[in-house]
Design a protein around this motif. Sequence first.
Motif, PDB file in Angstrom:
ATOM      1  N   ASP A  72      39.396 -61.237 -44.235  1.00  0.00           N
ATOM      2  CA  ASP A  72      38.444 -60.660 -45.187  1.00  0.00           C
ATOM      3  C   ASP A  72      37.021 -60.799 -44.656  1.00  0.00           C
ATOM      4  O   ASP A  72      36.219 -59.871 -44.735  1.00  0.00           O
ATOM      5  CB  ASP A  72      38.552 -61.358 -46.547  1.00  0.00           C
ATOM      6  CG  ASP A  72      39.884 -61.111 -47.235  1.00  0.00           C
ATOM      7  OD1 ASP A  72      40.449 -60.009 -47.054  1.00  0.00           O
ATOM      8  OD2 ASP A  72      40.361 -62.021 -47.939  1.00  0.00           O
ATOM      9  N   VAL A  73      36.718 -61.995 -44.114  1.00  0.00           N
ATOM     10  CA  VAL A  73      35.353 -62.290 -43.662  1.00  0.00           C
ATOM     11  C   VAL A  73      35.416 -63.002 -42.314  1.00  0.00           C
ATOM     12  O   VAL A  73      36.237 -63.908 -42.116  1.00  0.00           O
ATOM     13  CB  VAL A  73      34.600 -63.183 -44.681  1.00  0.00           C
ATOM     14  CG1 VAL A  73      33.151 -63.413 -44.223  1.00  0.00           C
ATOM     15  CG2 VAL A  73      34.623 -62.567 -46.078  1.00  0.00           C
ATOM     16  N   CYS A  74      34.529 -62.618 -41.422  1.00  0.00           N
ATOM     17  CA  CYS A  74      34.319 -63.345 -40.167  1.00  0.00           C
ATOM     18  C   CYS A  74      32.973 -64.061 -40.255  1.00  0.00           C
ATOM     19  O   CYS A  74      31.940 -63.422 -40.486  1.00  0.00           O
ATOM     20  CB  CYS A  74      34.330 -62.389 -38.980  1.00  0.00           C
ATOM     21  SG  CYS A  74      34.026 -63.211 -37.391  1.00  0.00           S
ATOM     22  N   LEU A  76      34.732 -53.729 -40.042  1.00  0.00           N
ATOM     23  CA  LEU A  76      33.814 -54.250 -39.034  1.00  0.00           C
ATOM     24  C   LEU A  76      34.636 -54.921 -37.947  1.00  0.00           C
ATOM     25  O   LEU A  76      35.516 -55.747 -38.234  1.00  0.00           O
ATOM     26  CB  LEU A  76      32.847 -55.256 -39.658  1.00  0.00           C
ATOM     27  CG  LEU A  76      31.821 -54.671 -40.643  1.00  0.00           C
ATOM     28  CD1 LEU A  76      31.145 -55.782 -41.426  1.00  0.00           C
ATOM     29  CD2 LEU A  76      30.793 -53.833 -39.912  1.00  0.00           C
ATOM     30  N   GLN A  77      34.380 -54.557 -36.714  1.00  0.00           N
ATOM     31  CA  GLN A  77      35.111 -55.116 -35.584  1.00  0.00           C
ATOM     32  C   GLN A  77      34.183 -56.039 -34.806  1.00  0.00           C
ATOM     33  O   GLN A  77      33.248 -55.596 -34.146  1.00  0.00           O
ATOM     34  CB  GLN A  77      35.638 -53.991 -34.692  1.00  0.00           C
ATOM     35  CG  GLN A  77      36.619 -53.079 -35.411  1.00  0.00           C
ATOM     36  CD  GLN A  77      37.129 -51.951 -34.527  1.00  0.00           C
ATOM     37  OE1 GLN A  77      36.385 -51.401 -33.714  1.00  0.00           O
ATOM     38  NE2 GLN A  77      38.397 -51.595 -34.695  1.00  0.00           N
ATOM     39  N   VAL A  78      34.428 -57.335 -34.926  1.00  0.00           N
ATOM     40  CA  VAL A  78      33.636 -58.354 -34.232  1.00  0.00           C
ATOM     41  C   VAL A  78      34.284 -58.602 -32.879  1.00  0.00           C
ATOM     42  O   VAL A  78      35.453 -58.990 -32.800  1.00  0.00           O
ATOM     43  CB  VAL A  78      33.579 -59.658 -35.049  1.00  0.00           C
ATOM     44  CG1 VAL A  78      32.753 -60.708 -34.313  1.00  0.00           C
ATOM     45  CG2 VAL A  78      33.016 -59.398 -36.439  1.00  0.00           C
ATOM     46  N   VAL A 104      30.901 -59.699 -42.424  1.00  0.00           N
ATOM     47  CA  VAL A 104      30.514 -60.675 -41.406  1.00  0.00           C
ATOM     48  C   VAL A 104      29.329 -61.463 -41.939  1.00  0.00           C
ATOM     49  O   VAL A 104      28.423 -60.892 -42.570  1.00  0.00           O
ATOM     50  CB  VAL A 104      30.127 -59.988 -40.080  1.00  0.00           C
ATOM     51  CG1 VAL A 104      29.636 -61.018 -39.054  1.00  0.00           C
ATOM     52  CG2 VAL A 104      31.284 -59.191 -39.518  1.00  0.00           C
ATOM     53  N   VAL A 105      29.324 -62.776 -41.692  1.00  0.00           N
ATOM     54  CA  VAL A 105      28.167 -63.607 -42.056  1.00  0.00           C
ATOM     55  C   VAL A 105      27.659 -64.291 -40.796  1.00  0.00           C
ATOM     56  O   VAL A 105      28.394 -65.045 -40.148  1.00  0.00           O
ATOM     57  CB  VAL A 105      28.527 -64.666 -43.121  1.00  0.00           C
ATOM     58  CG1 VAL A 105      27.247 -65.395 -43.571  1.00  0.00           C
ATOM     59  CG2 VAL A 105      29.222 -64.029 -44.319  1.00  0.00           C
ATOM     60  N   TYR A 106      26.394 -64.008 -40.449  1.00  0.00           N
ATOM     61  CA  TYR A 106      25.744 -64.661 -39.308  1.00  0.00           C
ATOM     62  C   TYR A 106      25.193 -66.010 -39.753  1.00  0.00           C
ATOM     63  O   TYR A 106      24.363 -66.091 -40.665  1.00  0.00           O
ATOM     64  CB  TYR A 106      24.572 -63.816 -38.812  1.00  0.00           C
ATOM     65  CG  TYR A 106      24.918 -62.522 -38.112  1.00  0.00           C
ATOM     66  CD1 TYR A 106      26.143 -62.316 -37.508  1.00  0.00           C
ATOM     67  CD2 TYR A 106      23.961 -61.504 -38.040  1.00  0.00           C
ATOM     68  CE1 TYR A 106      26.433 -61.131 -36.860  1.00  0.00           C
ATOM     69  CE2 TYR A 106      24.241 -60.307 -37.393  1.00  0.00           C
ATOM     70  CZ  TYR A 106      25.472 -60.122 -36.804  1.00  0.00           C
ATOM     71  OH  TYR A 106      25.745 -58.943 -36.167  1.00  0.00           O
ATOM     72  N   LEU A 122      21.982 -58.034 -44.458  1.00  0.00           N
ATOM     73  CA  LEU A 122      21.135 -57.402 -43.457  1.00  0.00           C
ATOM     74  C   LEU A 122      21.372 -55.892 -43.402  1.00  0.00           C
ATOM     75  O   LEU A 122      20.441 -55.108 -43.220  1.00  0.00           O
ATOM     76  CB  LEU A 122      21.414 -58.008 -42.079  1.00  0.00           C
ATOM     77  CG  LEU A 122      21.199 -59.517 -41.956  1.00  0.00           C
ATOM     78  CD1 LEU A 122      21.711 -60.009 -40.608  1.00  0.00           C
ATOM     79  CD2 LEU A 122      19.730 -59.868 -42.138  1.00  0.00           C
ATOM     80  N   GLU A 123      22.615 -55.514 -43.513  1.00  0.00           N
ATOM     81  CA  GLU A 123      23.043 -54.119 -43.591  1.00  0.00           C
ATOM     82  C   GLU A 123      24.411 -54.135 -44.228  1.00  0.00           C
ATOM     83  O   GLU A 123      25.003 -55.218 -44.385  1.00  0.00           O
ATOM     84  CB  GLU A 123      23.069 -53.463 -42.211  1.00  0.00           C
ATOM     85  CG  GLU A 123      23.937 -54.162 -41.181  1.00  0.00           C
ATOM     86  CD  GLU A 123      23.863 -53.513 -39.825  1.00  0.00           C
ATOM     87  OE1 GLU A 123      24.662 -52.581 -39.598  1.00  0.00           O
ATOM     88  OE2 GLU A 123      23.009 -53.922 -39.014  1.00  0.00           O
ATOM     89  N   PRO A 124      24.951 -52.988 -44.651  1.00  0.00           N
ATOM     90  CA  PRO A 124      26.205 -53.031 -45.391  1.00  0.00           C
ATOM     91  C   PRO A 124      27.296 -53.855 -44.698  1.00  0.00           C
ATOM     92  O   PRO A 124      27.694 -53.588 -43.565  1.00  0.00           O
ATOM     93  CB  PRO A 124      26.593 -51.548 -45.485  1.00  0.00           C
ATOM     94  CG  PRO A 124      25.279 -50.840 -45.497  1.00  0.00           C
ATOM     95  CD  PRO A 124      24.402 -51.630 -44.555  1.00  0.00           C
ATOM     96  N   GLY A 125      27.733 -54.895 -45.392  1.00  0.00           N
ATOM     97  CA  GLY A 125      28.819 -55.735 -44.901  1.00  0.00           C
ATOM     98  C   GLY A 125      28.408 -56.851 -43.970  1.00  0.00           C
ATOM     99  O   GLY A 125      29.229 -57.709 -43.647  1.00  0.00           O
ATOM    100  N   ILE A 126      27.147 -56.865 -43.514  1.00  0.00           N
ATOM    101  CA  ILE A 126      26.701 -57.895 -42.565  1.00  0.00           C
ATOM    102  C   ILE A 126      25.633 -58.752 -43.247  1.00  0.00           C
ATOM    103  O   ILE A 126      24.588 -58.230 -43.671  1.00  0.00           O
ATOM    104  CB  ILE A 126      26.163 -57.275 -41.272  1.00  0.00           C
ATOM    105  CG1 ILE A 126      27.260 -56.440 -40.593  1.00  0.00           C
ATOM    106  CG2 ILE A 126      25.664 -58.367 -40.324  1.00  0.00           C
ATOM    107  CD1 ILE A 126      26.818 -55.748 -39.320  1.00  0.00           C
ATOM    108  N   TRP A 127      25.892 -60.034 -43.341  1.00  0.00           N
ATOM    109  CA  TRP A 127      25.046 -60.974 -44.080  1.00  0.00           C
ATOM    110  C   TRP A 127      24.487 -62.035 -43.130  1.00  0.00           C
ATOM    111  O   TRP A 127      25.021 -62.279 -42.057  1.00  0.00           O
ATOM    112  CB  TRP A 127      25.869 -61.665 -45.169  1.00  0.00           C
ATOM    113  CG  TRP A 127      26.325 -60.736 -46.244  1.00  0.00           C
ATOM    114  CD1 TRP A 127      27.313 -59.794 -46.171  1.00  0.00           C
ATOM    115  CD2 TRP A 127      25.797 -60.654 -47.576  1.00  0.00           C
ATOM    116  NE1 TRP A 127      27.443 -59.129 -47.356  1.00  0.00           N
ATOM    117  CE2 TRP A 127      26.523 -59.632 -48.247  1.00  0.00           C
ATOM    118  CE3 TRP A 127      24.795 -61.334 -48.263  1.00  0.00           C
ATOM    119  CZ2 TRP A 127      26.270 -59.291 -49.573  1.00  0.00           C
ATOM    120  CZ3 TRP A 127      24.540 -60.999 -49.582  1.00  0.00           C
ATOM    121  CH2 TRP A 127      25.272 -59.995 -50.226  1.00  0.00           C
ATOM    122  N   SER A 128      23.420 -62.675 -43.584  1.00  0.00           N
ATOM    123  CA  SER A 128      22.874 -63.810 -42.842  1.00  0.00           C
ATOM    124  C   SER A 128      22.771 -65.018 -43.765  1.00  0.00           C
ATOM    125  O   SER A 128      22.493 -64.897 -44.963  1.00  0.00           O
ATOM    126  CB  SER A 128      21.494 -63.486 -42.259  1.00  0.00           C
ATOM    127  OG  SER A 128      20.553 -63.235 -43.295  1.00  0.00           O
TER     128      SER A 128
END
Length: 431
Positions: A29-31, A217-219, A231-233, A353-359
């Motif tokens: 679900d989340v990386c 999202l492909q990490v 994804v969470v940075y 930060l953008e759709p689906g990508i968090w910090s």
Amino acid sequence: MSAYPNSFYAATRITAPERPPLRGRRTADVCVVGGGLAGLSTAWELVQRGRSVVLLEQQRVAWGASGRNGGFVLQGWSEGLGAIEKRCGTDAAKALFRLSLEGVDIVRETISRHALPGCAPTTGKLSVVRYDNADGLQRFRDRVAAEFGFEFDYLDTARVRDVLRTQRYFQALRDPHGFHFHPLNFCLGLAGLIEQAGGVIHEGTAMTGIRRSGATLQVDTPEGGVDCGAVVYCCGGYGGPEFGRLRRSFLPIATYVVLTERLGDRLHDVMRTTDAVGDDRRASDYYRVVDGDRLLWGGRITTRDEQDEARLSAMLTRDILDVFPQLEGIRIEQAWSGLMGYARHKMPHIRELEPGIWSCASFGGHGMNTAPIGGRVVAEALCGESDRVRLFSPYGLDWNGGPFGPPAAQTVYAGLKLMDYIQETRSARRA
């Protein structure tokens, strides 16, 4: 992957497995990218909510500043209450302060509920001033009690000098809610909890980039990757250009820590408290007793990560003797450094930060309580539980100055040190 850097914490860490690098592709679900306290906290909050999580760490769990800091878990943020209130308004400042207290409670309750070994939490922290400021300190105490509902204990000069045997300090405020502990063991214990709950951790695995494929999202990593919905940075001071705009919004700032020899009876000559201690300077001394009769002493900040142990030992020995000259001849047994992520506004980057990508990053040297609550509010947002993450919206991705950022930050620090010196000198002349 690298071994843990030399430090008191590495030498006294609990037994923990080495997690294998990621090979091939996984789905989740989340990386979570980054295995410091922010990444571990985010992963833990998510797996408790039933989300599948893969956490990627380039080195080892808590290899960076999360596993080699002062070990203080305290209320507040790196930015001061007054500045937060001015920028966000009174109601938001109160809400952010409550979040900071919740962060302290998260760590304490996690240790207690799960009986995490080797954390050694010890309550209490003294914030001491190096110039006579009795009225100012008491006004601050009263304001925080009246407006934020938090009670500090006030210590006058006589009381401070009874528990800390130095003429350098005047008054102090004691935080009876916060505590100090072994941060690496906490992180290693938290990693174990994540895995017990079904989360997956890969060490020695760097993120090399992210691609979008429809809603997925492909990490990418050197030998595989993770396909996920979010994804969470959580990159900390060691994050590189692969983090894009986030990396251009904080500066890696180094701080330094040493461990003294055993002091035996000499410890009573300088400290008569189990509280952690930090002074009011812009780049403060901070220290506490560990291992029965040693001082773990930190301080200084630079934009260049000094690695020479002999130089670090000499530098911080001077700081120790400036406060406690009765320790002349003291030997330093270990010295180390760590990089912290500092934003220009001194608040963390907790946002989408953008759709689906968090910090969930940039905690500015105050991450032991703020990273856990940061991980919680990001998890709440991802799971649709709350919008508490909006409290951080005033703190955006301000440019860090690029190549001009580090020298500018070092110049500012030099100016702040001069201000400290002038303030302390004036107070000494009046004393």
